[in-house]
Design a protein around this motif. Structure first.
Motif, PDB file in Angstrom:
ATOM      1  N   GLY A 195       9.799  42.477  16.135  1.00 27.08           N
ATOM      2  CA  GLY A 195      11.112  41.818  16.631  1.00 27.08           C
ATOM      3  C   GLY A 195      11.164  40.529  17.187  1.00 27.08           C
ATOM      4  N   ALA A 196       9.683  40.194  17.623  1.00 30.27           N
ATOM      5  CA  ALA A 196       9.517  38.773  17.944  1.00 30.27           C
ATOM      6  C   ALA A 196       9.372  38.069  16.956  1.00 30.27           C
ATOM      7  CB  ALA A 196       8.140  38.788  18.880  1.00 30.27           C
ATOM      8  N   TRP A 197       9.008  38.550  15.798  1.00 31.79           N
ATOM      9  CA  TRP A 197       8.711  37.552  14.540  1.00 31.79           C
ATOM     10  C   TRP A 197      10.048  37.178  14.025  1.00 31.79           C
ATOM     11  CZ3 TRP A 197       7.671  40.384   9.133  1.00 31.79           C
ATOM     12  CH2 TRP A 197       7.696  39.460   8.335  1.00 31.79           C
ATOM     13  N   ARG A 256      11.953  33.459  13.551  1.00 34.95           N
ATOM     14  CA  ARG A 256      12.777  33.010  12.401  1.00 34.95           C
ATOM     15  C   ARG A 256      14.123  32.862  12.607  1.00 34.95           C
ATOM     16  NH1 ARG A 256      10.187  35.143   6.968  1.00 34.95           N
ATOM     17  NH2 ARG A 256      12.200  34.274   6.497  1.00 34.95           N
ATOM     18  N   LEU A 257      14.754  33.571  13.562  1.00 36.87           N
ATOM     19  CA  LEU A 257      16.311  33.513  13.750  1.00 36.87           C
ATOM     20  C   LEU A 257      16.467  32.186  14.679  1.00 36.87           C
ATOM     21  CD1 LEU A 257      19.278  34.550  13.977  1.00 36.87           C
ATOM     22  CD2 LEU A 257      18.605  35.812  15.943  1.00 36.87           C
ATOM     23  N   SER A 258      15.466  31.912  15.465  1.00 36.34           N
ATOM     24  CA  SER A 258      15.649  30.690  16.204  1.00 36.34           C
ATOM     25  C   SER A 258      15.529  29.379  15.267  1.00 36.34           C
ATOM     26  CB  SER A 258      14.527  30.519  17.301  1.00 36.34           C
ATOM     27  OG  SER A 258      13.330  30.114  16.535  1.00 36.34           O
ATOM     28  N   PRO A 279      12.102  39.838   8.280  1.00 32.24           N
ATOM     29  CA  PRO A 279      13.065  39.917   9.388  1.00 32.24           C
ATOM     30  C   PRO A 279      14.313  39.596   8.538  1.00 32.24           C
ATOM     31  CG  PRO A 279      11.445  38.615  10.409  1.00 32.24           C
ATOM     32  CD  PRO A 279      10.942  38.884   8.873  1.00 32.24           C
ATOM     33  N   ALA A 280      15.695  40.321   8.766  1.00 32.96           N
ATOM     34  CA  ALA A 280      16.867  40.510   8.273  1.00 32.96           C
ATOM     35  C   ALA A 280      17.341  39.192   9.048  1.00 32.96           C
ATOM     36  CB  ALA A 280      17.528  41.666   8.245  1.00 32.96           C
ATOM     37  N   VAL A 281      17.123  38.162   9.057  1.00 37.74           N
ATOM     38  CA  VAL A 281      17.455  37.097   9.630  1.00 37.74           C
ATOM     39  C   VAL A 281      19.089  36.799   9.614  1.00 37.74           C
ATOM     40  CG1 VAL A 281      17.594  34.410  10.129  1.00 37.74           C
ATOM     41  CG2 VAL A 281      15.343  35.735   9.854  1.00 37.74           C
ATOM     42  N   HIS A 297       4.063  32.063   9.005  1.00 42.51           N
ATOM     43  CA  HIS A 297       4.128  31.857  10.411  1.00 42.51           C
ATOM     44  C   HIS A 297       5.048  30.549  10.548  1.00 42.51           C
ATOM     45  CE1 HIS A 297      -0.112  33.690  11.417  1.00 42.51           C
ATOM     46  NE2 HIS A 297       0.592  34.510  10.331  1.00 42.51           N
ATOM     47  N   VAL A 298       6.086  31.205  11.334  1.00 47.98           N
ATOM     48  CA  VAL A 298       7.153  30.244  11.686  1.00 47.98           C
ATOM     49  C   VAL A 298       7.264  30.287  13.232  1.00 47.98           C
ATOM     50  CG1 VAL A 298       9.506  29.733  11.442  1.00 47.98           C
ATOM     51  CG2 VAL A 298       8.613  30.801   9.580  1.00 47.98           C
ATOM     52  N   PHE A 299       7.087  29.119  13.682  1.00 43.09           N
ATOM     53  CA  PHE A 299       7.150  28.920  15.247  1.00 43.09           C
ATOM     54  C   PHE A 299       8.545  28.773  15.898  1.00 43.09           C
ATOM     55  CE2 PHE A 299       2.882  27.848  13.883  1.00 43.09           C
ATOM     56  CZ  PHE A 299       2.153  28.697  14.557  1.00 43.09           C
ATOM     57  N   PRO A 300       8.748  29.257  16.832  1.00 44.91           N
ATOM     58  CA  PRO A 300       9.995  29.024  17.248  1.00 44.91           C
ATOM     59  C   PRO A 300      10.531  28.061  17.642  1.00 44.91           C
ATOM     60  CG  PRO A 300       8.735  30.223  18.916  1.00 44.91           C
ATOM     61  CD  PRO A 300       7.918  30.152  17.771  1.00 44.91           C
ATOM     62  N   ARG A 301      11.894  27.834  17.811  1.00 50.52           N
ATOM     63  CA  ARG A 301      12.532  26.583  18.594  1.00 50.52           C
ATOM     64  C   ARG A 301      13.425  27.256  19.590  1.00 50.52           C
ATOM     65  NH1 ARG A 301      17.614  24.006  16.239  1.00 50.52           N
ATOM     66  NH2 ARG A 301      18.579  25.772  15.105  1.00 50.52           N
ATOM     67  N   GLY A 302      13.502  26.488  20.916  1.00 52.05           N
ATOM     68  CA  GLY A 302      14.400  26.810  21.828  1.00 52.05           C
ATOM     69  C   GLY A 302      14.352  25.841  23.115  1.00 52.05           C
ATOM     70  N   ALA A 303      15.172  25.932  23.855  1.00 52.46           N
ATOM     71  CA  ALA A 303      15.193  25.000  25.156  1.00 52.46           C
ATOM     72  C   ALA A 303      13.938  25.649  25.997  1.00 52.46           C
ATOM     73  CB  ALA A 303      16.274  24.913  25.959  1.00 52.46           C
ATOM     74  N   SER A 304      13.707  26.942  26.269  1.00 49.52           N
ATOM     75  CA  SER A 304      12.878  27.541  26.923  1.00 49.52           C
ATOM     76  C   SER A 304      12.314  28.674  26.017  1.00 49.52           C
ATOM     77  CB  SER A 304      13.240  27.950  28.153  1.00 49.52           C
ATOM     78  OG  SER A 304      12.475  28.797  28.923  1.00 49.52           O
ATOM     79  N   VAL A 305      10.954  28.894  25.825  1.00 54.93           N
ATOM     80  CA  VAL A 305      10.337  29.589  24.897  1.00 54.93           C
ATOM     81  C   VAL A 305       9.281  30.151  25.532  1.00 54.93           C
ATOM     82  CG1 VAL A 305       9.370  29.875  22.457  1.00 54.93           C
ATOM     83  CG2 VAL A 305      10.913  28.054  22.713  1.00 54.93           C
ATOM     84  N   HIS A 306       8.982  31.493  25.717  1.00 56.50           N
ATOM     85  CA  HIS A 306       8.098  32.220  26.181  1.00 56.50           C
ATOM     86  C   HIS A 306       7.473  33.071  25.180  1.00 56.50           C
ATOM     87  CE1 HIS A 306       8.893  30.800  30.447  1.00 56.50           C
ATOM     88  NE2 HIS A 306      10.106  30.549  29.899  1.00 56.50           N
TER      89      HIS A 306
END
Length: 193
Positions: A112-114, A118-120, A85-87, A143-152
């Protein structure tokens, strides 16, 4: 049975969002949709979702249309499934709107979810909302797992010709989606929450 279109609605935004002069200033709200491998044409998938968000969330709350937008997971190498992805470009697209979003939602489908995951991780501050729809990594990618206040994570049980689909991402709210058709080929969607 439930409607397949999941919205970020005003109930998920902070209570003081609409208060004049609040920390959550309308011109700094950013909702980014990231299309998957094939890109999704106008009026389909992620572009349709962003159009719906503009009409049902953005305009009623006074958020500028340009702050709700969609882009490709990799604008320069989209046809190549071995690309990452073009982060940097995705991050720049957010910074063009505002270097300091008051509310940031990043939603991606497939590759796009991937890109959203990575963007998160690449952003200075974690997003308020990260949505992954049928998350797919290219084969052999880290595999990079996301970070965020609310992740679905919305996922289906499907096979893919390239890449891996992850139905379980640690630390996120999971939503299993099952698509079916009636005899007259109308789509029926069920979501297990």
């Amino acid at each position: 049975k439930a409607d397949c279109e999941h919205n970020i609605n005003s109930r998920r935004l902070p209570e003081n969002f609409t208060a004049k002069g609040s920390y959550y200033m309308r011109d700094r709200v950013v909702i980014m949709g990231i299309t998957g491998f094939s890109g999704g044409g106008d009026g389909e998938g992620i572009p349709r979702m962003i159009d719906k968000f503009r009409a049902e969330i953005g305009r009623p709350l006074g958020i500028p249309d340009r702050n709700l937008f969609h882009t490709k997971w990799n604008p320069t190498s989209n046809p190549n499934p071995t690309s990452a992805p073009a982060v940097g470009q995705l991050k720049k697209a957010i910074e063009i709107i505002t270097p300091n979003p008051s509310y940031l939602a990043v939603i991606g489908h497939s590759f796009g979810a991937w890109a959203a995951t990575r963007l998160s991780r690449a952003l200075d501050s974690e997003p308020d909302f990260v949505g992954m729809i049928d998350l797919v990594y290219n084969a052999g990618a880290e595999h990079v797992f996301p970070r965020g206040a609310s992740v679905h994570n919305w996922y289906q049980d499907v096979g893919l010709p390239h890449g891996e689909s992850l139905s379980h991402v640690p630390g996120v709210e999971r939503h299993h989606v099952s698509m079916q058709e009636t005899w007259d080929r109308a789509s029926i969607c069920s979501v297990r929450l």
